[in-house]
Motif scaffolding. Sequence first.
Motif, mmCIF file in Angstrom:
data_model
loop_
_atom_site.group_PDB
_atom_site.id
_atom_site.type_symbol
_atom_site.label_atom_id
_atom_site.label_comp_id
_atom_site.label_asym_id
_atom_site.label_seq_id
_atom_site.Cartn_x
_atom_site.Cartn_y
_atom_site.Cartn_z
ATOM 1 N N GLN A 1 0.826 -1.206 0.000
ATOM 2 C CA GLN A 1 0.000 0.000 0.000
ATOM 3 C C GLN A 1 0.864 1.261 0.000
ATOM 4 O OE1 GLN A 1 -2.320 0.629 3.537
ATOM 5 N NE2 GLN A 1 -3.793 1.974 2.522
ATOM 6 N N MET A 2 1.962 1.230 0.752
ATOM 7 C CA MET A 2 2.846 2.389 0.824
ATOM 8 C C MET A 2 3.468 2.692 -0.539
ATOM 9 S SD MET A 2 6.148 3.011 3.296
ATOM 10 C CE MET A 2 7.152 1.799 2.419
ATOM 11 N N ILE A 3 3.860 1.633 -1.274
ATOM 12 C CA ILE A 3 4.456 1.847 -2.603
ATOM 13 C C ILE A 3 3.416 2.418 -3.560
ATOM 14 C CG2 ILE A 3 5.438 0.668 -4.616
ATOM 15 C CD1 ILE A 3 6.841 -1.210 -2.650
ATOM 16 N N HIS A 4 2.182 1.915 -3.485
ATOM 17 C CA HIS A 4 1.122 2.483 -4.319
ATOM 18 C C HIS A 4 0.914 3.966 -3.996
ATOM 19 C CE1 HIS A 4 -0.783 -1.690 -5.222
ATOM 20 N NE2 HIS A 4 0.014 -1.298 -6.187
ATOM 21 N N GLN A 5 0.830 4.279 -2.707
ATOM 22 C CA GLN A 5 0.629 5.669 -2.303
ATOM 23 C C GLN A 5 1.790 6.552 -2.762
ATOM 24 O OE1 GLN A 5 0.144 5.544 1.934
ATOM 25 N NE2 GLN A 5 -1.933 4.728 1.863
ATOM 26 N N GLU A 6 2.996 6.102 -2.452
ATOM 27 C CA GLU A 6 4.186 6.898 -2.782
ATOM 28 C C GLU A 6 4.288 7.128 -4.291
ATOM 29 O OE1 GLU A 6 7.916 8.845 -1.853
ATOM 30 O OE2 GLU A 6 6.196 8.247 -0.641
ATOM 31 N N SER A 7 4.037 6.065 -5.071
ATOM 32 C CA SER A 7 4.150 6.175 -6.528
ATOM 33 C C SER A 7 3.096 7.105 -7.109
ATOM 34 C CB SER A 7 4.040 4.793 -7.168
ATOM 35 O OG SER A 7 5.054 3.939 -6.708
ATOM 36 N N LEU A 8 1.848 6.915 -6.686
ATOM 37 C CA LEU A 8 0.755 7.722 -7.234
ATOM 38 C C LEU A 8 0.920 9.199 -6.891
ATOM 39 C CD1 LEU A 8 -2.148 5.240 -6.539
ATOM 40 C CD2 LEU A 8 -1.538 6.144 -8.788
ATOM 41 N N PHE A 9 1.265 9.477 -5.644
ATOM 42 C CA PHE A 9 1.397 10.880 -5.262
ATOM 43 C C PHE A 9 2.720 11.485 -5.717
ATOM 44 C CE2 PHE A 9 -2.153 9.549 -2.732
ATOM 45 C CZ PHE A 9 -2.969 10.674 -2.737
ATOM 46 N N PHE A 10 3.648 10.636 -6.148
ATOM 47 C CA PHE A 10 4.869 11.124 -6.791
ATOM 48 C C PHE A 10 4.581 11.607 -8.208
ATOM 49 C CE2 PHE A 10 8.375 10.016 -9.680
ATOM 50 C CZ PHE A 10 9.374 10.857 -9.205
ATOM 51 N N VAL A 11 3.770 10.844 -8.967
ATOM 52 C CA VAL A 11 3.551 11.180 -10.376
ATOM 53 C C VAL A 11 2.455 12.223 -10.572
ATOM 54 C CG1 VAL A 11 4.333 8.898 -11.110
ATOM 55 C CG2 VAL A 11 1.889 9.296 -10.792
ATOM 56 N N LEU A 12 1.521 12.328 -9.614
ATOM 57 C CA LEU A 12 0.376 13.220 -9.820
ATOM 58 C C LEU A 12 0.776 14.678 -10.088
ATOM 59 C CD1 LEU A 12 -2.345 11.833 -7.386
ATOM 60 C CD2 LEU A 12 -2.543 12.143 -9.859
ATOM 61 N N PRO A 13 1.767 15.269 -9.374
ATOM 62 C CA PRO A 13 2.127 16.657 -9.714
ATOM 63 C C PRO A 13 2.555 16.834 -11.159
ATOM 64 C CG PRO A 13 3.065 16.041 -7.597
ATOM 65 C CD PRO A 13 2.503 14.785 -8.193
ATOM 66 N N PHE A 14 3.272 15.828 -11.713
ATOM 67 C CA PHE A 14 3.696 15.908 -13.109
ATOM 68 C C PHE A 14 2.488 15.892 -14.042
ATOM 69 C CE2 PHE A 14 7.474 14.374 -10.982
ATOM 70 C CZ PHE A 14 8.510 14.995 -11.660
ATOM 71 N N PHE A 15 1.547 14.981 -13.786
ATOM 72 C CA PHE A 15 0.403 14.857 -14.681
ATOM 73 C C PHE A 15 -0.578 16.019 -14.519
ATOM 74 C CE2 PHE A 15 1.988 10.523 -14.884
ATOM 75 C CZ PHE A 15 1.875 10.265 -16.239
ATOM 76 N N PHE A 16 -0.700 16.564 -13.313
ATOM 77 C CA PHE A 16 -1.577 17.715 -13.130
ATOM 78 C C PHE A 16 -1.101 18.905 -13.951
ATOM 79 C CE2 PHE A 16 -3.343 16.144 -8.867
ATOM 80 C CZ PHE A 16 -4.575 15.863 -9.427
ATOM 81 N N ILE A 17 0.209 19.125 -13.996
ATOM 82 C CA ILE A 17 0.731 20.303 -14.705
ATOM 83 C C ILE A 17 0.756 20.097 -16.214
ATOM 84 C CG2 ILE A 17 3.197 19.710 -14.719
ATOM 85 C CD1 ILE A 17 1.733 23.173 -13.915
ATOM 86 N N THR A 18 0.826 18.844 -16.672
ATOM 87 C CA THR A 18 0.943 18.597 -18.115
ATOM 88 C C THR A 18 -0.375 18.239 -18.781
ATOM 89 O OG1 THR A 18 1.525 16.279 -17.675
ATOM 90 C CG2 THR A 18 3.342 17.833 -17.899
#
Length: 346
Positions: free
Chosen positions: A83-100
């Motif tokens: 669960q931690m890896i899912h959380q860390e990965s998703l919230f790591f990539v979201l800033p990139f996808f929100f801006i692009t």
Amino acid sequence: MPIYVQRILELIKRYPGVIALLGFISGIGSFMLVDRQESLASWIAVVMLASWVWLMLENSFTKLFSRMFKRDIPPLLLRYATQMIHQESLFFVLPFFFITTTWNSGQLVFTGLLALAGLISIVDPLYYKWLAPRRWLFLALHTLTLFAAMLTALPIILHLTTAQSYKLALGTAMLLSFPSLASSFPIAHWRRGVMLVVMTLAVGASGWLLRSWVPPATLWLTDVAISTEMDNVNRTPGKKLKEVTTTQVRGTGLYAYTAINAPRGLNERIYHVWQFNGKEVDRIALDIHGGRKEGYRAWTHKQNLPENPAGRWQVRVLTEDGQVIGVLRFNVTDPGQGAEQAARTK
């Protein structure tokens, strides 16, 4: 189970949002570091992918650990690690996808799915009681998250182009989707095996056909302009226009100016696709190079216009594989038609 491990697990269970918050902060930090061309961003991305390698080989590692140390890793620890890896990965990539993300396009669907997956990963009742028991859905979230993580990390680490990163990420997602489908539809007959192969290929084909719906995670527009003039020496456009007259465009043509942020060391081919009333009328290739804080400045100059250019225009900025980086919209008006209409009403 050691006491200190149990205490850590209790803290994670009590404050599940902390891991997601740390992931989001690391994503924002990495995004800012990429924007400023700091090498630390590459290390953050490497750590993210390394955690995914561990997750994919989790069973092999746990068996090796048990064989070497004669002790099993607590299932509860593995569950929270996943669960931690899912959380860390998703919230790591979201800033990139929100801006692009180009929000008035199909990219809204993909980024929305990532945001929904992030929400599910931090709400324990949804994650453990609704998602985890449905193995196929759990593996689908796993595959989607890895796909997004690879799209973000590969251009940073290996300086692969967006097109190369997309192909590699999509191929990996196809390979991961096969065991996901096999767990839901056990292979009891050769026909079932053929069906699973066809379904896996269908996943890949869908990902390829819908690639314009996936934002290019590490490419974004920092400045855009439509103008009738361009300063070639200073590489700056003239006055930014939302509306142009037919007289202006027939005299000098039109410039579409874009400044695109890309990771340092990345060389990418993009396209300015000029569209008139929804139809493509020109496609011009541009080669950009990453590393400039304000973005790589490039422009196209269109002079071969239709006989009557009045109407709705767009310049779609695309990657080599057709992913949308952004869209410039403007109108061309005909003063003569306006004068005729005014005369008729008198």
